[in-house]
Motif scaffolding. Structure first.
Motif, mmCIF file in Angstrom:
data_model
loop_
_atom_site.group_PDB
_atom_site.id
_atom_site.type_symbol
_atom_site.label_atom_id
_atom_site.label_comp_id
_atom_site.label_asym_id
_atom_site.label_seq_id
_atom_site.Cartn_x
_atom_site.Cartn_y
_atom_site.Cartn_z
ATOM 1 N N GLY A 17 42.763 52.023 37.848
ATOM 2 C CA GLY A 17 41.900 52.226 39.040
ATOM 3 C C GLY A 17 41.352 50.667 39.505
ATOM 4 O O GLY A 17 41.218 50.520 40.570
ATOM 5 N N SER A 18 41.023 49.933 38.321
ATOM 6 C CA SER A 18 40.619 48.628 38.767
ATOM 7 C C SER A 18 41.313 47.600 37.833
ATOM 8 O O SER A 18 41.669 48.065 36.735
ATOM 9 C CB SER A 18 39.098 48.279 38.558
ATOM 10 O OG SER A 18 38.676 48.766 37.278
ATOM 11 N N THR A 19 41.296 46.430 38.068
ATOM 12 C CA THR A 19 41.920 45.212 37.271
ATOM 13 C C THR A 19 41.569 43.834 37.408
ATOM 14 O O THR A 19 41.373 43.523 38.601
ATOM 15 C CB THR A 19 43.506 45.416 37.524
ATOM 16 O OG1 THR A 19 44.143 44.578 36.249
ATOM 17 C CG2 THR A 19 43.923 44.988 38.675
ATOM 18 N N PRO A 20 41.554 43.171 36.380
ATOM 19 C CA PRO A 20 41.452 41.745 36.582
ATOM 20 C C PRO A 20 42.842 41.294 36.738
ATOM 21 O O PRO A 20 42.759 39.737 36.889
ATOM 22 C CB PRO A 20 40.829 41.181 35.248
ATOM 23 C CG PRO A 20 41.535 42.181 33.932
ATOM 24 C CD PRO A 20 41.917 43.572 34.932
ATOM 25 N N PHE A 21 43.826 41.531 36.648
ATOM 26 C CA PHE A 21 45.058 40.997 36.777
ATOM 27 C C PHE A 21 45.386 40.582 38.078
ATOM 28 O O PHE A 21 45.372 41.538 38.866
ATOM 29 C CB PHE A 21 46.380 41.979 36.180
ATOM 30 C CG PHE A 21 46.407 41.784 34.660
ATOM 31 C CD1 PHE A 21 47.406 41.094 33.859
ATOM 32 C CD2 PHE A 21 45.624 42.548 33.918
ATOM 33 C CE1 PHE A 21 47.590 41.245 32.632
ATOM 34 C CE2 PHE A 21 45.440 42.214 32.384
ATOM 35 C CZ PHE A 21 46.563 42.052 31.955
ATOM 36 N N SER A 65 36.749 36.643 41.252
ATOM 37 C CA SER A 65 35.650 36.256 40.753
ATOM 38 C C SER A 65 35.743 35.334 39.346
ATOM 39 O O SER A 65 34.890 34.811 38.680
ATOM 40 C CB SER A 65 34.688 37.044 40.407
ATOM 41 O OG SER A 65 34.918 38.127 39.324
ATOM 42 N N GLY A 66 37.084 35.543 38.898
ATOM 43 C CA GLY A 66 37.449 34.748 37.941
ATOM 44 C C GLY A 66 37.720 35.477 36.604
ATOM 45 O O GLY A 66 37.850 35.243 35.317
ATOM 46 N N SER A 67 37.277 36.863 36.599
ATOM 47 C CA SER A 67 37.196 37.897 35.605
ATOM 48 C C SER A 67 38.617 37.971 34.877
ATOM 49 O O SER A 67 39.771 37.845 35.527
ATOM 50 C CB SER A 67 36.953 39.233 35.971
ATOM 51 O OG SER A 67 36.986 40.370 34.992
ATOM 52 N N LEU A 87 41.750 45.973 29.501
ATOM 53 C CA LEU A 87 42.793 44.936 30.182
ATOM 54 C C LEU A 87 42.178 43.525 30.115
ATOM 55 O O LEU A 87 41.192 43.162 30.430
ATOM 56 C CB LEU A 87 42.833 45.294 31.741
ATOM 57 C CG LEU A 87 43.106 46.598 32.273
ATOM 58 C CD1 LEU A 87 41.996 47.330 32.771
ATOM 59 C CD2 LEU A 87 44.127 46.521 33.600
ATOM 60 N N ARG A 88 43.160 42.889 29.385
ATOM 61 C CA ARG A 88 42.899 41.342 29.120
ATOM 62 C C ARG A 88 43.878 40.388 29.533
ATOM 63 O O ARG A 88 45.176 40.643 29.090
ATOM 64 C CB ARG A 88 42.963 41.441 27.519
ATOM 65 C CG ARG A 88 42.129 42.256 26.752
ATOM 66 C CD ARG A 88 42.160 42.379 25.247
ATOM 67 N NE ARG A 88 41.433 43.039 24.577
ATOM 68 C CZ ARG A 88 41.261 43.654 23.286
ATOM 69 N NH1 ARG A 88 42.411 42.941 22.639
ATOM 70 N NH2 ARG A 88 40.837 44.268 22.702
ATOM 71 N N VAL A 89 43.652 39.681 30.118
ATOM 72 C CA VAL A 89 44.385 38.603 30.947
ATOM 73 C C VAL A 89 44.465 37.425 30.132
ATOM 74 O O VAL A 89 43.572 37.098 29.401
ATOM 75 C CB VAL A 89 43.822 38.179 32.362
ATOM 76 C CG1 VAL A 89 44.643 37.012 32.929
ATOM 77 C CG2 VAL A 89 43.889 39.312 33.294
#
Length: 293
Positions: free
Chosen positions: A39-43, A14-16, A122-124
Motif C-alpha cells: 500500500g505504501s513504500t519508501p522505494f 522526503s528521503g525515507s 520495507l528497507r531501502v
C-alpha cells in the motif's frame, strides 16, 4: 487476481528509506521473478516515462523472511483492470482512470510464502540511495550553472527561462539524462531547431574550456553555500507532480522532478562537471560527479 485500483503512496520524496505496509498483490513475473505490491513504500521505482534515475534496491521483510529487492518498477492498472509494467505502459504517468503502482521485484524462489494481507517491512539500501540522490541533485545544479554559462550565446529570447532567469538551454536541448551512483550524464542536441530558437554554436569547441571553468566555479560556490534542498509534493501518491527546490544564494530554484535528492548541499565536498562536444558539434555531453562527505 485482484489488483489495487488506487495509486501507491510513496515516502521517498522526503528521503525515507524505511516503512511498514501491507502486501496488496503478488505477481508472477518473467525470468523467475515475483512482483510484490504494498500500500505504501519508501522505494523509488524506475519511471517508465523519463527513466533518468535507476530504481532503489533493498529488502522486504515478510513474516520474518528477508526478500532481496533486486529491482523496482512502475506498474499501471488501466480502466479495464489490466496491469502493464515499465515500458509496456501505453500512457504517461498520471493518466486519468489509471492506478499507478510501485512493484518490488524479488526472486520467485524466495517469495513462495508471501500472501496478500501479510505485513511487510520495507528497507531501502540507504548507501545506494544516497549516492543516487547526490547524482540527481548534481544533475539539476549542473543544468542551472550551464544555463548561466551559455546565456551569452542566445541571440534572442528562446521563450523559456529557468528559475534563475537564464535561457533554459538544459530543457530546450536535452536529449537524455541518466544517473548512476557516481555521476549524472546529460546529453544535449545542438541542432537546427535549437539554432532557430536563437542559440549560436559558433566557436563553441574553442570556448568549451572557459565554459567548463565557469560552470565548475558556480557549482563550487553553491556547494560552499550549503543551500538547503527539499522536494515539494501536493500529496503522497506516486502520481503526485513533485518539484525539486533549492534555496541558492541567487534565489530559490525549482525543477519538476520525480527522483530523490540530498537535503542540503553541504552533504557534498565537491561537485564538478566535464563537458565534451561531439566531433560534428551537434552533441554536448556533461558528466557531473559529486563527492560526498
Amino acid at each position: 487476481m485482484s489488483l489495487p485500483r488506487t495509486s501507491t503512496q510513496v515516502s521517498f520524496p522526503s528521503g525515507s528509506v524505511q516503512d511498514r505496509s501491507t502486501v496488496l498483490a503478488v505477481l508472477d513475473l518473467p525470468e523467475g521473478r515475483t512482483g510484490i505490491i504494498t500500500g505504501s513504500t519508501p522505494f523509488h521505482p524506475l519511471d517508465h516515462t523519463w527513466p533518468d534515475q535507476p530504481s532503489d534496491t533493498g529488502t522486504l521483510v515478510v513474516d520474518g523472511v528477508d526478500l532481496a529487492v533486486v529491482d523496482c518498477v512502475t506498474g499501471g492498472v488501466g480502466p479495464e483492470g489490466v496491469l502493464s509494467l515499465g515500458a509496456e505502459i501505453p500512457v504517461r504517468r498520471g493518466e486519468e482512470g489509471w492506478a499507478w503502482l510501485v512493484v518490488h521485484v524479488v526472486e520467485a524462489a524466495e517469495a513462495t510464502g508471501v500472501t496478500v494481507g501479510a505485513a511487510a517491512e520495507l528497507r531501502v539500501d540507504a548507501e545506494r540511495r544516497a549516492a543516487l540522490s547526490a547524482a540527481h541533485t548534481g544533475c539539476h545544479l549542473l543544468a542551472l550553472a550551464l544555463n548561466a554559462a551559455l546565456a551569452p550565446r542566445w541571440r534572442k529570447d528562446p521563450g523559456r527561462r529557468d528559475a534563475l532567469g537564464h535561457p533554459d538551454f538544459d530543457s530546450l536541448a536535452m536529449e537524455s539524462s541518466r544517473m548512476d551512483t557516481t555521476a549524472s550524464t546529460d546529453v544535449y542536441r545542438i541542432g537546427k531547431s535549437l539554432r532557430k530558437k536563437g542559440f549560436t554554436a559558433d566557436d563553441l569547441a574553442a570556448d568549451l574550456p572557459t565554459i567548463t571553468a565557469a560552470v565548475n566555479e558556480q557549482l563550487a560556490a553553491w556547494v560552499a553555500a550549503d543551500a538547503p534542498v527539499r522536494i515539494e509534493a501536493p500529496g503522497p501518491e506516486l502520481t503526485a507532480r513533485r518539484r525539486w527546490c533549492c534555496d541558492l544564494p541567487e534565489g530559490s530554484a525549482s525543477i519538476f522532478c520525480g527522483g530523490t535528492h540530498l537535503h542540503h548541499l553541504g552533504e557534498l565536498t565537491a561537485l564538478r562537471t566535464e563537458l565534451r562536444l561531439s566531433e560534428d558539434g551537434t552533441g554536448l555531453t556533461a558528466v557531473t560527479a559529486p563527492e560526498r562527505r
